[in-house]
Every structure is written in C-alpha cells, then in structure tokens.
Design a protein around this motif. Sequence first.
Motif, PDB file in Angstrom:
ATOM      1  N   ASP A  50       0.851  -1.185   0.000  1.00 40.40           N
ATOM      2  CA  ASP A  50       0.000   0.000   0.000  1.00 40.40           C
ATOM      3  C   ASP A  50       0.886   1.233   0.000  1.00 40.40           C
ATOM      4  O   ASP A  50       2.091   1.136  -0.266  1.00 40.40           O
ATOM      5  N   GLU A  51       0.327   2.385   0.290  1.00 39.39           N
ATOM      6  CA  GLU A  51       1.091   3.635   0.218  1.00 39.39           C
ATOM      7  C   GLU A  51       2.247   3.702   1.212  1.00 39.39           C
ATOM      8  O   GLU A  51       3.200   4.445   1.012  1.00 39.39           O
ATOM      9  N   THR A  52       2.180   2.914   2.301  1.00 39.40           N
ATOM     10  CA  THR A  52       3.177   3.054   3.359  1.00 39.40           C
ATOM     11  C   THR A  52       4.023   1.823   3.642  1.00 39.40           C
ATOM     12  O   THR A  52       5.067   1.943   4.273  1.00 39.40           O
ATOM     13  N   SER A  53       3.595   0.640   3.211  1.00 40.51           N
ATOM     14  CA  SER A  53       4.331  -0.566   3.601  1.00 40.51           C
ATOM     15  C   SER A  53       4.066  -1.730   2.657  1.00 40.51           C
ATOM     16  O   SER A  53       3.219  -1.663   1.777  1.00 40.51           O
ATOM     17  N   VAL A  54       4.823  -2.794   2.903  1.00 40.30           N
ATOM     18  CA  VAL A  54       4.631  -4.064   2.211  1.00 40.30           C
ATOM     19  C   VAL A  54       4.519  -5.136   3.293  1.00 40.30           C
ATOM     20  O   VAL A  54       5.357  -5.196   4.189  1.00 40.30           O
ATOM     21  N   ILE A  55       3.479  -5.966   3.203  1.00 41.75           N
ATOM     22  CA  ILE A  55       3.330  -7.046   4.177  1.00 41.75           C
ATOM     23  C   ILE A  55       3.219  -8.376   3.440  1.00 41.75           C
ATOM     24  O   ILE A  55       2.790  -8.425   2.297  1.00 41.75           O
ATOM     25  N   GLU A  56       3.651  -9.440   4.118  1.00 44.72           N
ATOM     26  CA  GLU A  56       3.547 -10.788   3.572  1.00 44.72           C
ATOM     27  C   GLU A  56       2.156 -11.345   3.847  1.00 44.72           C
ATOM     28  O   GLU A  56       1.563 -11.069   4.896  1.00 44.72           O
ATOM     29  N   LEU A  57       1.671 -12.152   2.913  1.00 46.59           N
ATOM     30  CA  LEU A  57       0.413 -12.874   3.082  1.00 46.59           C
ATOM     31  C   LEU A  57       0.789 -14.348   3.241  1.00 46.59           C
ATOM     32  O   LEU A  57       0.913 -15.085   2.264  1.00 46.59           O
ATOM     33  N   PRO A  58       1.037 -14.782   4.483  1.00 52.00           N
ATOM     34  CA  PRO A  58       1.604 -16.108   4.735  1.00 52.00           C
ATOM     35  C   PRO A  58       0.612 -17.236   4.497  1.00 52.00           C
ATOM     36  O   PRO A  58      -0.586 -17.010   4.266  1.00 52.00           O
ATOM     37  N   ALA A  59       1.126 -18.457   4.593  1.00 47.50           N
ATOM     38  CA  ALA A  59       0.292 -19.642   4.437  1.00 47.50           C
ATOM     39  C   ALA A  59      -0.806 -19.649   5.494  1.00 47.50           C
ATOM     40  O   ALA A  59      -0.589 -19.268   6.649  1.00 47.50           O
ATOM     41  N   THR A  60      -1.989 -20.075   5.068  1.00 43.34           N
ATOM     42  CA  THR A  60      -3.124 -20.218   5.976  1.00 43.34           C
ATOM     43  C   THR A  60      -3.478 -21.688   6.171  1.00 43.34           C
ATOM     44  O   THR A  60      -4.428 -22.002   6.872  1.00 43.34           O
ATOM     45  N   GLY A  61      -2.730 -22.571   5.532  1.00 37.50           N
ATOM     46  CA  GLY A  61      -2.966 -24.006   5.661  1.00 37.50           C
ATOM     47  C   GLY A  61      -1.932 -24.800   4.881  1.00 37.50           C
ATOM     48  O   GLY A  61      -1.045 -24.234   4.245  1.00 37.50           O
ATOM     49  N   LEU A  62      -2.064 -26.106   4.939  1.00 34.53           N
ATOM     50  CA  LEU A  62      -1.167 -27.018   4.222  1.00 34.53           C
ATOM     51  C   LEU A  62      -1.444 -26.991   2.728  1.00 34.53           C
ATOM     52  O   LEU A  62      -2.523 -26.581   2.298  1.00 34.53           O
ATOM     53  N   PRO A  63      -0.477 -27.448   1.909  1.00 33.44           N
ATOM     54  CA  PRO A  63      -0.759 -27.581   0.477  1.00 33.44           C
ATOM     55  C   PRO A  63      -1.994 -28.449   0.254  1.00 33.44           C
ATOM     56  O   PRO A  63      -2.290 -29.352   1.046  1.00 33.44           O
ATOM     57  N   LEU A  64      -2.702 -28.186  -0.823  1.00 30.48           N
ATOM     58  CA  LEU A  64      -3.885 -28.974  -1.159  1.00 30.48           C
ATOM     59  C   LEU A  64      -3.471 -30.360  -1.638  1.00 30.48           C
ATOM     60  O   LEU A  64      -2.343 -30.573  -2.076  1.00 30.48           O
ATOM     61  N   GLY A  65      -4.398 -31.311  -1.551  1.00 25.65           N
ATOM     62  CA  GLY A  65      -4.178 -32.645  -2.087  1.00 25.65           C
ATOM     63  C   GLY A  65      -3.498 -33.629  -1.157  1.00 25.65           C
ATOM     64  O   GLY A  65      -3.247 -34.760  -1.552  1.00 25.65           O
ATOM     65  N   LEU A  66      -3.208 -33.225   0.058  1.00 32.40           N
ATOM     66  CA  LEU A  66      -2.508 -34.123   0.979  1.00 32.40           C
ATOM     67  C   LEU A  66      -3.451 -34.907   1.885  1.00 32.40           C
ATOM     68  O   LEU A  66      -3.228 -36.082   2.150  1.00 32.40           O
ATOM     69  N   PHE A  67      -4.482 -34.254   2.373  1.00 33.40           N
ATOM     70  CA  PHE A  67      -5.429 -34.855   3.307  1.00 33.40           C
ATOM     71  C   PHE A  67      -6.841 -34.460   2.904  1.00 33.40           C
ATOM     72  O   PHE A  67      -7.091 -33.295   2.606  1.00 33.40           O
TER      73      PHE A  67
END
Length: 103
Positions: A50-67
Amino acid sequence: MIELSRRLNLEIMRAAGGVRSCAAFAGCYNEELGTVCYVNAGHTPGLLRDETSVIELPATGLPLGLFSLAPTDARIVGLGPKGSIAVVSRGLLKRKARMLSSG
C-alpha cells in the motif's frame, strides 16, 4: 474461500487418484469494501503493498491434495485504492536467485 479450497483439495485428490501435494494461492477482491479474502495453501507468501508498507500474506494451511479433511483458514486484508498484491511461484524465485548468483 474456505469452501473453494475444500472443493479444490478434494478435486485434486480425485484427479490424482490419491495424494498429490499442490501449493495454491487464491483470493477474491471485494471492490466495494476494498478487501481481499485469500487462502494460501502452502504457497510462497504473497505480498500486499500500500502507500506506506509491504506485508507478507503467509500460508493459511497445508498444500492442497494431501489430506481429504485438511483445514484451511481464510484471511481478509484491506487493499486501498493505490494498493497492489503480488503472487509469484517458488520456481520463479529460484530462477531469479540462480540468475543473480551466476552473474
């Protein structure tokens, strides 16, 4: 987004005939509210600027297709009128790192 990731997870497992690791990043932009609801299933973090910063959008769960019942969370972030989101694959990051180290 949680329902979408649940369905994608099951479809990946069905199409693969079993377990298959599949990192994924999916988001839905609400223009009226200026928000993005996203899931990051084991993918490289996205970046929100945004105009003032950069933030990470981290993982919210495991990769798909595993369970078949793997929980995935969804997050909502604000995206102002001058904001942007970048999502790139791990392969692109590795290639860029190789290019920088070789030259």
